[in-house]
Design a protein around this motif. Structure first.
Motif, PDB file in Angstrom:
ATOM      1  N   PRO A 206      18.034  23.179   0.897  1.00 58.31           N
ATOM      2  CA  PRO A 206      18.818  24.247   1.524  1.00 58.31           C
ATOM      3  C   PRO A 206      17.923  25.330   2.117  1.00 58.31           C
ATOM      4  O   PRO A 206      16.759  25.472   1.746  1.00 58.31           O
ATOM      5  CB  PRO A 206      19.613  24.806   0.343  1.00 58.31           C
ATOM      6  N   PRO A 207      18.466  26.119   3.060  1.00 56.89           N
ATOM      7  CA  PRO A 207      17.751  27.337   3.465  1.00 56.89           C
ATOM      8  C   PRO A 207      17.501  28.179   2.224  1.00 56.89           C
ATOM      9  O   PRO A 207      18.315  28.184   1.293  1.00 56.89           O
ATOM     10  CB  PRO A 207      18.734  28.026   4.412  1.00 56.89           C
ATOM     11  N   TYR A 208      16.365  28.890   2.201  1.00 57.89           N
ATOM     12  CA  TYR A 208      16.041  29.603   0.963  1.00 57.89           C
ATOM     13  C   TYR A 208      15.810  31.099   1.149  1.00 57.89           C
ATOM     14  O   TYR A 208      15.546  31.807   0.186  1.00 57.89           O
ATOM     15  CB  TYR A 208      14.817  28.981   0.293  1.00 57.89           C
ATOM     16  N   ASN A 209      15.913  31.590   2.401  1.00 57.56           N
ATOM     17  CA  ASN A 209      15.759  33.032   2.612  1.00 57.56           C
ATOM     18  C   ASN A 209      16.640  33.465   3.789  1.00 57.56           C
ATOM     19  O   ASN A 209      17.570  32.763   4.153  1.00 57.56           O
ATOM     20  CB  ASN A 209      14.290  33.406   2.819  1.00 57.56           C
ATOM     21  N   GLN A 210      16.328  34.627   4.364  1.00 58.65           N
ATOM     22  CA  GLN A 210      17.220  35.214   5.367  1.00 58.65           C
ATOM     23  C   GLN A 210      17.140  34.549   6.736  1.00 58.65           C
ATOM     24  O   GLN A 210      17.969  34.825   7.614  1.00 58.65           O
ATOM     25  CB  GLN A 210      16.895  36.714   5.516  1.00 58.65           C
ATOM     26  N   HIS A 211      16.192  33.674   6.960  1.00 60.22           N
ATOM     27  CA  HIS A 211      15.981  33.111   8.295  1.00 60.22           C
ATOM     28  C   HIS A 211      16.989  31.997   8.588  1.00 60.22           C
ATOM     29  O   HIS A 211      17.011  30.966   7.913  1.00 60.22           O
ATOM     30  CB  HIS A 211      14.552  32.600   8.433  1.00 60.22           C
ATOM     31  N   SER A 212      17.810  32.207   9.602  1.00 54.69           N
ATOM     32  CA  SER A 212      18.858  31.273   9.980  1.00 54.69           C
ATOM     33  C   SER A 212      18.303  30.199  10.908  1.00 54.69           C
ATOM     34  O   SER A 212      17.660  30.506  11.918  1.00 54.69           O
ATOM     35  CB  SER A 212      19.983  32.039  10.697  1.00 54.69           C
ATOM     36  N   TYR A 213      18.562  28.940  10.580  1.00 59.66           N
ATOM     37  CA  TYR A 213      18.129  27.860  11.472  1.00 59.66           C
ATOM     38  C   TYR A 213      18.860  27.930  12.810  1.00 59.66           C
ATOM     39  O   TYR A 213      18.296  27.586  13.852  1.00 59.66           O
ATOM     40  CB  TYR A 213      18.340  26.507  10.802  1.00 59.66           C
ATOM     41  N   LEU A 214      20.113  28.358  12.805  1.00 55.03           N
ATOM     42  CA  LEU A 214      20.832  28.524  14.063  1.00 55.03           C
ATOM     43  C   LEU A 214      20.137  29.568  14.934  1.00 55.03           C
ATOM     44  O   LEU A 214      19.957  29.364  16.139  1.00 55.03           O
ATOM     45  CB  LEU A 214      22.284  28.932  13.801  1.00 55.03           C
ATOM     46  N   GLY A 215      19.723  30.690  14.327  1.00 57.77           N
ATOM     47  CA  GLY A 215      19.013  31.711  15.085  1.00 57.77           C
ATOM     48  C   GLY A 215      17.637  31.261  15.529  1.00 57.77           C
ATOM     49  O   GLY A 215      17.173  31.599  16.617  1.00 57.77           O
ATOM     50  N   ASN A 216      16.978  30.475  14.679  1.00 57.89           N
ATOM     51  CA  ASN A 216      15.629  30.005  15.008  1.00 57.89           C
ATOM     52  C   ASN A 216      15.626  28.952  16.110  1.00 57.89           C
ATOM     53  O   ASN A 216      14.635  28.810  16.833  1.00 57.89           O
ATOM     54  CB  ASN A 216      14.958  29.408  13.770  1.00 57.89           C
ATOM     55  N   TYR A 217      16.719  28.190  16.229  1.00 55.00           N
ATOM     56  CA  TYR A 217      16.762  27.063  17.172  1.00 55.00           C
ATOM     57  C   TYR A 217      18.042  27.094  18.011  1.00 55.00           C
ATOM     58  O   TYR A 217      18.664  26.069  18.255  1.00 55.00           O
ATOM     59  CB  TYR A 217      16.617  25.739  16.403  1.00 55.00           C
ATOM     60  N   HIS A 218      18.394  28.290  18.468  1.00 53.63           N
ATOM     61  CA  HIS A 218      19.632  28.473  19.227  1.00 53.63           C
ATOM     62  C   HIS A 218      19.620  27.749  20.566  1.00 53.63           C
ATOM     63  O   HIS A 218      20.671  27.320  21.052  1.00 53.63           O
ATOM     64  CB  HIS A 218      19.910  29.965  19.438  1.00 53.63           C
ATOM     65  N   CYS A 219      18.443  27.585  21.184  1.00 51.65           N
ATOM     66  CA  CYS A 219      18.390  26.850  22.457  1.00 51.65           C
ATOM     67  C   CYS A 219      18.859  25.415  22.282  1.00 51.65           C
ATOM     68  O   CYS A 219      19.560  24.870  23.147  1.00 51.65           O
ATOM     69  CB  CYS A 219      16.972  26.843  23.027  1.00 51.65           C
ATOM     70  N   TRP A 220      18.477  24.785  21.160  1.00 52.65           N
ATOM     71  CA  TRP A 220      18.890  23.401  20.922  1.00 52.65           C
ATOM     72  C   TRP A 220      20.396  23.328  20.672  1.00 52.65           C
ATOM     73  O   TRP A 220      21.059  22.374  21.102  1.00 52.65           O
ATOM     74  CB  TRP A 220      18.140  22.797  19.742  1.00 52.65           C
ATOM     75  N   GLU A 221      20.943  24.322  19.981  1.00 51.00           N
ATOM     76  CA  GLU A 221      22.382  24.321  19.741  1.00 51.00           C
ATOM     77  C   GLU A 221      23.143  24.397  21.068  1.00 51.00           C
ATOM     78  O   GLU A 221      24.113  23.670  21.288  1.00 51.00           O
ATOM     79  CB  GLU A 221      22.763  25.497  18.834  1.00 51.00           C
ATOM     80  N   SER A 222      22.673  25.257  21.970  1.00 51.17           N
ATOM     81  CA  SER A 222      23.330  25.381  23.273  1.00 51.17           C
ATOM     82  C   SER A 222      23.126  24.142  24.127  1.00 51.17           C
ATOM     83  O   SER A 222      24.029  23.728  24.867  1.00 51.17           O
ATOM     84  CB  SER A 222      22.811  26.621  24.003  1.00 51.17           C
ATOM     85  N   LEU A 223      21.950  23.530  24.044  1.00 51.07           N
ATOM     86  CA  LEU A 223      21.678  22.315  24.811  1.00 51.07           C
ATOM     87  C   LEU A 223      22.600  21.184  24.368  1.00 51.07           C
ATOM     88  O   LEU A 223      23.126  20.427  25.198  1.00 51.07           O
ATOM     89  CB  LEU A 223      20.218  21.902  24.642  1.00 51.07           C
ATOM     90  N   VAL A 224      22.811  21.048  23.071  1.00 50.26           N
ATOM     91  CA  VAL A 224      23.661  19.975  22.546  1.00 50.26           C
ATOM     92  C   VAL A 224      25.138  20.257  22.819  1.00 50.26           C
ATOM     93  O   VAL A 224      25.869  19.403  23.329  1.00 50.26           O
ATOM     94  CB  VAL A 224      23.399  19.790  21.041  1.00 50.26           C
ATOM     95  N   LEU A 225      25.599  21.456  22.501  1.00 49.61           N
ATOM     96  CA  LEU A 225      27.010  21.777  22.695  1.00 49.61           C
ATOM     97  C   LEU A 225      27.365  21.906  24.171  1.00 49.61           C
ATOM     98  O   LEU A 225      28.488  21.620  24.576  1.00 49.61           O
ATOM     99  CB  LEU A 225      27.361  23.072  21.959  1.00 49.61           C
ATOM    100  N   TRP A 226      26.433  22.371  24.954  1.00 43.93           N
ATOM    101  CA  TRP A 226      26.608  22.579  26.403  1.00 43.93           C
ATOM    102  C   TRP A 226      27.858  23.404  26.702  1.00 43.93           C
ATOM    103  O   TRP A 226      28.622  23.149  27.632  1.00 43.93           O
ATOM    104  CB  TRP A 226      26.639  21.246  27.148  1.00 43.93           C
ATOM    105  N   ASP A 227      28.029  24.442  25.876  1.00 48.25           N
ATOM    106  CA  ASP A 227      29.185  25.319  26.023  1.00 48.25           C
ATOM    107  C   ASP A 227      28.851  26.584  26.784  1.00 48.25           C
ATOM    108  O   ASP A 227      29.740  27.414  27.022  1.00 48.25           O
ATOM    109  CB  ASP A 227      29.756  25.660  24.647  1.00 48.25           C
ATOM    110  N   LYS A 228      27.588  26.755  27.179  1.00 49.21           N
ATOM    111  CA  LYS A 228      27.136  27.870  28.021  1.00 49.21           C
ATOM    112  C   LYS A 228      27.671  29.205  27.500  1.00 49.21           C
ATOM    113  O   LYS A 228      28.397  29.921  28.176  1.00 49.21           O
ATOM    114  CB  LYS A 228      27.546  27.630  29.475  1.00 49.21           C
ATOM    115  N   PRO A 229      27.292  29.561  26.271  1.00 55.26           N
ATOM    116  CA  PRO A 229      27.887  30.720  25.611  1.00 55.26           C
ATOM    117  C   PRO A 229      27.358  32.046  26.144  1.00 55.26           C
ATOM    118  O   PRO A 229      26.330  32.109  26.816  1.00 55.26           O
ATOM    119  CB  PRO A 229      27.456  30.528  24.162  1.00 55.26           C
ATOM    120  N   GLU A 230      28.071  33.093  25.800  1.00 50.90           N
ATOM    121  CA  GLU A 230      27.539  34.440  25.994  1.00 50.90           C
ATOM    122  C   GLU A 230      26.304  34.580  25.117  1.00 50.90           C
ATOM    123  O   GLU A 230      26.235  34.019  24.019  1.00 50.90           O
ATOM    124  CB  GLU A 230      28.598  35.470  25.584  1.00 50.90           C
TER     125      GLU A 230
END
Length: 344
Positions: A206-230
Protein backbone atom coordinates in the motif's frame (compact mmCIF):
# COMPACT_ATOMS: atom_id res chain seq x y z
CA UNK A 1 8.08 -0.39 -17.86
CA UNK A 2 7.48 3.19 -16.75
CA UNK A 3 9.62 4.99 -14.18
CA UNK A 4 7.76 4.62 -10.89
CA UNK A 5 8.82 5.74 -7.44
CA UNK A 6 6.72 3.01 -5.81
CA UNK A 7 8.02 0.29 -8.08
CA UNK A 8 9.53 -2.79 -6.47
CA UNK A 9 12.09 -3.12 -9.29
CA UNK A 10 15.07 -3.11 -6.91
CA UNK A 11 13.30 -5.43 -4.46
CA UNK A 12 11.62 -7.68 -6.99
CA UNK A 13 13.85 -10.66 -6.23
CA UNK A 14 13.14 -10.41 -2.50
CA UNK A 15 9.38 -10.09 -3.02
CA UNK A 16 9.04 -12.95 -5.50
CA UNK A 17 11.33 -15.15 -3.41
CA UNK A 18 9.16 -14.58 -0.32
CA UNK A 19 6.03 -15.41 -2.30
CA UNK A 20 7.59 -18.50 -3.91
CA UNK A 21 8.77 -19.73 -0.50
CA UNK A 22 5.26 -19.24 0.89
CA UNK A 23 3.71 -21.13 -2.05
CA UNK A 24 6.25 -23.80 -3.02
CA UNK A 25 3.58 -25.68 -5.01
CA UNK A 26 2.48 -22.57 -6.89
CA UNK A 27 -1.04 -21.18 -6.83
CA UNK A 28 -2.96 -17.94 -7.14
CA UNK A 29 -1.51 -14.64 -5.92
CA UNK A 30 -3.44 -11.38 -5.62
CA UNK A 31 -1.47 -8.13 -5.81
CA UNK A 32 -4.00 -5.76 -4.27
CA UNK A 33 -2.10 -2.49 -4.89
CA UNK A 34 -0.54 -3.34 -8.23
CA UNK A 35 0.86 0.06 -9.28
CA UNK A 36 3.36 -0.42 -12.09
CA UNK A 37 2.42 -4.15 -12.37
CA UNK A 38 6.07 -5.21 -12.02
CA UNK A 39 5.33 -7.71 -9.26
CA UNK A 40 2.35 -9.23 -11.02
CA UNK A 41 4.29 -9.48 -14.28
CA UNK A 42 7.21 -11.22 -12.54
CA UNK A 43 4.87 -13.67 -10.78
CA UNK A 44 3.04 -14.52 -13.98
CA UNK A 45 6.41 -15.14 -15.63
CA UNK A 46 7.14 -17.63 -12.82
CA UNK A 47 3.90 -19.49 -13.55
CA UNK A 48 1.64 -18.13 -10.78
CA UNK A 49 -1.95 -17.33 -11.58
CA UNK A 50 -2.13 -13.62 -10.77
CA UNK A 51 -4.95 -11.26 -9.85
CA UNK A 52 -3.80 -7.63 -9.98
CA UNK A 53 -5.88 -4.75 -8.65
CA UNK A 54 -5.48 -0.98 -8.40
CA UNK A 55 -7.84 1.97 -8.01
CA UNK A 56 -6.06 4.21 -10.54
CA UNK A 57 -6.98 3.78 -14.21
CA UNK A 58 -3.41 3.94 -15.53
CA UNK A 59 -2.32 1.20 -13.10
CA UNK A 60 -5.29 -0.95 -14.08
CA UNK A 61 -4.27 -0.51 -17.73
CA UNK A 62 -0.70 -1.58 -16.95
CA UNK A 63 -2.00 -4.68 -15.15
CA UNK A 64 -4.43 -5.51 -17.94
CA UNK A 65 -1.54 -5.59 -20.40
CA UNK A 66 1.14 -7.13 -18.21
CA UNK A 67 -0.95 -9.57 -16.17
CA UNK A 68 -4.33 -10.26 -17.76
CA UNK A 69 -3.45 -10.25 -21.46
CA UNK A 70 -1.84 -13.40 -22.88
CA UNK A 71 0.82 -13.21 -25.57
CA UNK A 72 -0.50 -16.06 -27.70
CA UNK A 73 -3.86 -14.33 -28.08
CA UNK A 74 -2.83 -10.71 -28.59
CA UNK A 75 0.76 -10.39 -29.81
CA UNK A 76 0.16 -10.45 -33.58
CA UNK A 77 -2.89 -8.21 -33.44
CA UNK A 78 -1.07 -5.79 -31.14
CA UNK A 79 1.85 -5.61 -33.58
CA UNK A 80 -0.61 -4.66 -36.32
CA UNK A 81 -2.18 -1.94 -34.16
CA UNK A 82 1.22 -0.50 -33.24
CA UNK A 83 2.24 -0.51 -36.91
CA UNK A 84 -0.88 1.50 -37.74
CA UNK A 85 -0.24 3.95 -34.90
CA UNK A 86 3.27 4.58 -36.19
CA UNK A 87 1.78 5.96 -39.40
CA UNK A 88 -0.39 8.67 -37.87
CA UNK A 89 0.30 12.29 -38.70
CA UNK A 90 1.24 14.35 -35.61
CA UNK A 91 -1.49 16.76 -34.62
CA UNK A 92 -1.28 18.86 -31.46
CA UNK A 93 -4.32 18.79 -29.24
CA UNK A 94 -5.31 18.76 -25.58
CA UNK A 95 -2.32 16.72 -24.38
CA UNK A 96 0.18 19.00 -26.14
CA UNK A 97 -1.43 22.11 -24.72
CA UNK A 98 -1.70 20.73 -21.17
CA UNK A 99 1.61 18.87 -20.80
CA UNK A 100 3.95 20.38 -23.39
CA UNK A 101 3.00 24.08 -23.45
CA UNK A 102 1.13 25.01 -20.27
CA UNK A 103 3.50 22.58 -18.50
CA UNK A 104 6.69 21.11 -19.96
CA UNK A 105 6.65 17.41 -19.21
CA UNK A 106 7.13 16.51 -22.89
CA UNK A 107 8.46 18.34 -25.94
CA UNK A 108 5.64 19.71 -28.15
CA UNK A 109 6.85 17.65 -31.12
CA UNK A 110 6.28 14.47 -29.13
CA UNK A 111 3.09 15.88 -27.65
CA UNK A 112 1.61 16.18 -31.14
CA UNK A 113 2.47 12.52 -31.78
CA UNK A 114 0.93 11.44 -28.46
CA UNK A 115 -2.27 13.38 -29.23
CA UNK A 116 -2.60 11.83 -32.68
CA UNK A 117 -1.85 8.29 -31.50
CA UNK A 118 -4.23 8.52 -28.54
CA UNK A 119 -7.03 9.81 -30.75
CA UNK A 120 -6.45 6.92 -33.16
CA UNK A 121 -6.55 4.37 -30.31
CA UNK A 122 -9.89 5.81 -29.21
CA UNK A 123 -11.24 5.68 -32.77
CA UNK A 124 -10.26 2.02 -33.22
CA UNK A 125 -12.64 0.81 -30.45
CA UNK A 126 -10.34 -2.08 -29.57
CA UNK A 127 -11.11 -4.94 -27.22
CA UNK A 128 -10.09 -3.97 -23.65
CA UNK A 129 -6.95 -6.11 -23.48
CA UNK A 130 -5.76 -5.04 -26.94
CA UNK A 131 -6.45 -1.40 -26.13
CA UNK A 132 -4.50 -1.78 -22.87
CA UNK A 133 -1.47 -3.09 -24.78
CA UNK A 134 -1.63 -0.14 -27.18
CA UNK A 135 -2.01 2.34 -24.33
CA UNK A 136 0.88 0.81 -22.38
CA UNK A 137 3.07 1.00 -25.48
CA UNK A 138 2.20 4.70 -25.83
CA UNK A 139 2.63 5.37 -22.10
CA UNK A 140 6.06 3.74 -22.06
CA UNK A 141 7.11 5.54 -25.25
CA UNK A 142 6.15 8.87 -23.67
CA UNK A 143 7.95 7.93 -20.45
CA UNK A 144 11.19 7.39 -22.40
CA UNK A 145 11.07 10.97 -23.73
CA UNK A 146 9.80 12.87 -20.69
CA UNK A 147 11.52 15.82 -19.04
CA UNK A 148 11.10 14.98 -15.36
CA UNK A 149 13.07 13.46 -12.52
CA UNK A 150 10.64 10.53 -12.48
CA UNK A 151 7.56 12.19 -10.97
CA UNK A 152 4.92 14.36 -12.63
CA UNK A 153 4.96 16.80 -9.73
CA UNK A 154 7.41 19.06 -11.60
CA UNK A 155 9.43 19.23 -14.78
CA UNK A 156 12.98 20.21 -15.69
CA UNK A 157 13.81 23.90 -16.15
CA UNK A 158 15.57 22.98 -19.40
CA UNK A 159 14.64 20.08 -21.64
CA UNK A 160 16.14 16.75 -20.59
CA UNK A 161 18.22 15.36 -23.45
CA UNK A 162 15.87 12.40 -23.85
CA UNK A 163 12.92 14.78 -24.32
CA UNK A 164 14.42 15.92 -27.63
CA UNK A 165 14.42 12.40 -29.05
CA UNK A 166 11.49 11.23 -31.19
CA UNK A 167 8.84 9.10 -29.52
CA UNK A 168 9.10 5.42 -30.49
CA UNK A 169 6.46 2.74 -29.90
CA UNK A 170 7.66 -0.68 -28.76
CA UNK A 171 5.79 -3.87 -28.04
CA UNK A 172 5.35 -4.35 -24.28
CA UNK A 173 6.63 -7.62 -22.80
CA UNK A 174 3.30 -9.45 -22.87
CA UNK A 175 3.60 -12.92 -21.31
CA UNK A 176 2.12 -16.27 -22.33
CA UNK A 177 -0.81 -17.57 -20.32
CA UNK A 178 -0.18 -19.79 -17.31
CA UNK A 179 -1.31 -23.38 -16.79
CA UNK A 180 -3.25 -22.60 -13.60
CA UNK A 181 -5.88 -20.54 -15.41
CA UNK A 182 -6.43 -17.01 -16.70
CA UNK A 183 -4.89 -14.10 -14.84
CA UNK A 184 -6.95 -10.97 -14.33
CA UNK A 185 -6.80 -7.28 -13.54
CA UNK A 186 -9.46 -5.37 -11.62
CA UNK A 187 -10.02 -1.67 -11.05
CA UNK A 188 -11.34 -1.27 -7.52
CA UNK A 189 -10.79 0.22 -4.08
CA UNK A 190 -8.69 -2.17 -1.99
CA UNK A 191 -10.92 -2.01 1.10
CA UNK A 192 -14.06 -2.69 -0.93
CA UNK A 193 -12.70 -5.59 -2.98
CA UNK A 194 -10.71 -7.33 -0.20
CA UNK A 195 -13.61 -9.61 0.94
CA UNK A 196 -14.08 -10.77 -2.68
CA UNK A 197 -10.50 -11.95 -3.15
CA UNK A 198 -10.00 -15.66 -3.74
CA UNK A 199 -6.28 -16.45 -3.67
CA UNK A 200 -3.69 -18.63 -1.98
CA UNK A 201 -1.65 -15.56 -1.08
CA UNK A 202 -2.29 -11.82 -1.10
CA UNK A 203 0.57 -9.38 -1.59
CA UNK A 204 0.00 -5.93 -0.08
CA UNK A 205 2.14 -2.96 -1.08
CA UNK A 206 0.00 0.00 0.00
CA UNK A 207 0.95 3.68 -0.18
CA UNK A 208 2.71 4.47 3.07
CA UNK A 209 2.88 8.27 3.33
CA UNK A 210 1.28 11.48 2.04
CA UNK A 211 2.46 11.13 -1.57
CA UNK A 212 -0.45 10.28 -3.88
CA UNK A 213 0.28 8.07 -6.88
CA UNK A 214 -2.52 9.84 -8.74
CA UNK A 215 -0.79 13.17 -8.10
CA UNK A 216 2.62 11.76 -8.95
CA UNK A 217 1.47 10.23 -12.26
CA UNK A 218 -1.50 12.38 -13.28
CA UNK A 219 -0.34 12.60 -16.92
CA UNK A 220 -0.73 8.83 -17.28
CA UNK A 221 -4.19 8.94 -15.72
CA UNK A 222 -5.28 11.57 -18.24
CA UNK A 223 -3.63 9.72 -21.13
CA UNK A 224 -5.50 6.50 -20.28
CA UNK A 225 -8.88 8.04 -19.44
CA UNK A 226 -8.62 10.58 -22.28
CA UNK A 227 -11.23 12.69 -20.54
CA UNK A 228 -9.29 15.96 -21.06
CA UNK A 229 -10.00 17.22 -17.54
CA UNK A 230 -9.73 20.66 -16.04
CA UNK A 231 -6.23 21.10 -14.60
CA UNK A 232 -4.62 23.27 -11.95
CA UNK A 233 -1.24 24.47 -10.67
CA UNK A 234 2.20 24.65 -12.22
CA UNK A 235 2.21 20.89 -12.83
CA UNK A 236 -1.22 21.06 -14.50
CA UNK A 237 -2.59 18.23 -12.39
CA UNK A 238 -6.03 16.82 -13.02
CA UNK A 239 -8.59 18.70 -10.96
CA UNK A 240 -9.75 15.42 -9.38
CA UNK A 241 -6.35 15.00 -7.72
CA UNK A 242 -7.87 17.37 -5.15
CA UNK A 243 -10.85 15.12 -4.48
CA UNK A 244 -9.81 11.51 -5.25
CA UNK A 245 -8.08 10.99 -1.93
CA UNK A 246 -6.92 7.67 -0.52
CA UNK A 247 -7.06 6.83 3.18
CA UNK A 248 -3.64 5.21 2.72
CA UNK A 249 -2.13 8.67 2.10
CA UNK A 250 -3.45 9.93 5.45
CA UNK A 251 -1.69 9.53 8.79
CA UNK A 252 -4.98 9.05 10.68
CA UNK A 253 -6.56 7.09 7.84
CA UNK A 254 -3.98 4.48 6.92
CA UNK A 255 -4.26 2.23 10.00
CA UNK A 256 -8.06 1.78 9.86
CA UNK A 257 -7.91 1.26 6.08
CA UNK A 258 -5.18 -1.36 6.24
CA UNK A 259 -6.85 -3.10 9.18
CA UNK A 260 -10.06 -3.27 7.13
CA UNK A 261 -8.21 -4.81 4.19
CA UNK A 262 -6.49 -7.40 6.38
CA UNK A 263 -9.73 -8.27 8.16
CA UNK A 264 -11.55 -8.68 4.86
CA UNK A 265 -9.06 -11.05 3.25
CA UNK A 266 -9.67 -14.79 3.42
CA UNK A 267 -6.33 -15.88 1.94
CA UNK A 268 -4.20 -18.17 4.17
CA UNK A 269 -0.94 -16.37 3.30
CA UNK A 270 0.02 -12.70 3.27
CA UNK A 271 3.16 -10.83 2.25
CA UNK A 272 3.21 -7.12 3.06
CA UNK A 273 5.73 -4.55 1.82
CA UNK A 274 6.31 -1.41 3.85
CA UNK A 275 9.01 1.16 4.54
CA UNK A 276 10.46 2.61 7.71
CA UNK A 277 9.56 6.12 6.47
CA UNK A 278 5.87 5.23 6.40
CA UNK A 279 3.06 6.32 8.69
CA UNK A 280 2.99 2.92 10.43
CA UNK A 281 5.82 1.45 12.50
CA UNK A 282 7.14 -2.08 12.33
CA UNK A 283 5.50 -2.87 15.68
CA UNK A 284 2.12 -1.55 14.51
CA UNK A 285 2.22 -3.70 11.40
CA UNK A 286 3.22 -6.80 13.35
CA UNK A 287 0.31 -6.18 15.72
CA UNK A 288 -2.11 -5.79 12.81
CA UNK A 289 -0.98 -9.00 11.16
CA UNK A 290 -0.49 -11.19 14.23
CA UNK A 291 -4.17 -12.08 14.42
CA UNK A 292 -3.68 -14.10 11.22
CA UNK A 293 -0.74 -16.14 12.56
CA UNK A 294 2.96 -15.84 13.22
CA UNK A 295 4.56 -12.86 11.54
CA UNK A 296 8.05 -13.08 10.09
CA UNK A 297 9.77 -9.75 9.39
CA UNK A 298 12.50 -9.44 6.78
CA UNK A 299 14.52 -6.21 6.76
CA UNK A 300 16.24 -4.99 3.58
CA UNK A 301 18.57 -2.00 3.72
CA UNK A 302 18.20 0.30 0.70
CA UNK A 303 19.46 3.73 -0.46
CA UNK A 304 16.83 6.44 -0.07
CA UNK A 305 15.11 7.97 -3.08
CA UNK A 306 17.21 10.14 -5.38
CA UNK A 307 15.81 13.44 -4.09
CA UNK A 308 17.11 12.68 -0.61
CA UNK A 309 20.56 11.83 -1.94
CA UNK A 310 20.73 15.12 -3.85
CA UNK A 311 20.26 17.09 -0.64
CA UNK A 312 18.35 20.25 0.30
CA UNK A 313 18.52 23.28 -2.02
CA UNK A 314 17.04 26.79 -1.95
CA UNK A 315 14.99 28.26 -4.85
CA UNK A 316 18.24 29.45 -6.48
CA UNK A 317 19.51 25.89 -6.68
CA UNK A 318 22.14 26.40 -3.97
CA UNK A 319 22.68 23.53 -1.56
CA UNK A 320 21.65 24.70 1.89
CA UNK A 321 21.40 21.50 3.90
CA UNK A 322 21.80 17.77 4.04
CA UNK A 323 19.24 15.09 4.77
CA UNK A 324 19.47 13.18 8.02
CA UNK A 325 20.16 9.79 6.46
CA UNK A 326 20.84 8.29 3.06
CA UNK A 327 19.46 4.79 3.64
CA UNK A 328 16.18 3.34 4.78
CA UNK A 329 14.74 -0.05 5.60
CA UNK A 330 12.27 -1.91 3.41
CA UNK A 331 10.22 -4.45 5.33
CA UNK A 332 8.61 -7.66 4.15
CA UNK A 333 6.07 -9.03 6.62
CA UNK A 334 5.29 -12.68 5.87
CA UNK A 335 2.31 -14.48 7.41
CA UNK A 336 1.76 -18.15 6.62
CA UNK A 337 2.80 -21.70 7.41
CA UNK A 338 6.05 -21.66 5.43
CA UNK A 339 9.21 -20.19 6.92
CA UNK A 340 10.95 -17.81 4.51
CA UNK A 341 14.72 -17.29 4.40
CA UNK A 342 16.09 -14.45 2.27
CA UNK A 343 19.44 -12.76 1.95
CA UNK A 344 19.20 -9.13 3.06
Amino acid sequence: MIKYIGSKRALLGHVTAAISASLPEGGTVCDLFSGSARVGHALKKQGFRVWSNDHNAYAHTLATAYVQADRERWHDRAEAVLAELRTVKPEAGWFTQAYCEDARFFHPDNGAVIDAMRDRIAALSLEPELEAIALVSLMEAADRVDSTAGLQMAYMKSWASRALKPLELRMPDILPGVAGGPCKATHADAVEIAPQIEADLVYLDPPYNQHSYLGNYHCWESLVLWDKPETYGVANKRIDVKTRKSAFNSRPGIAPALEAVIAGLKAPNLVVSFNDEGYLSRDQLVAMLSGRGDVQVIEIQRPRYVGARIGIHNPKGEKVGAVGRLRNVEYLFVVGEQRVTLAA
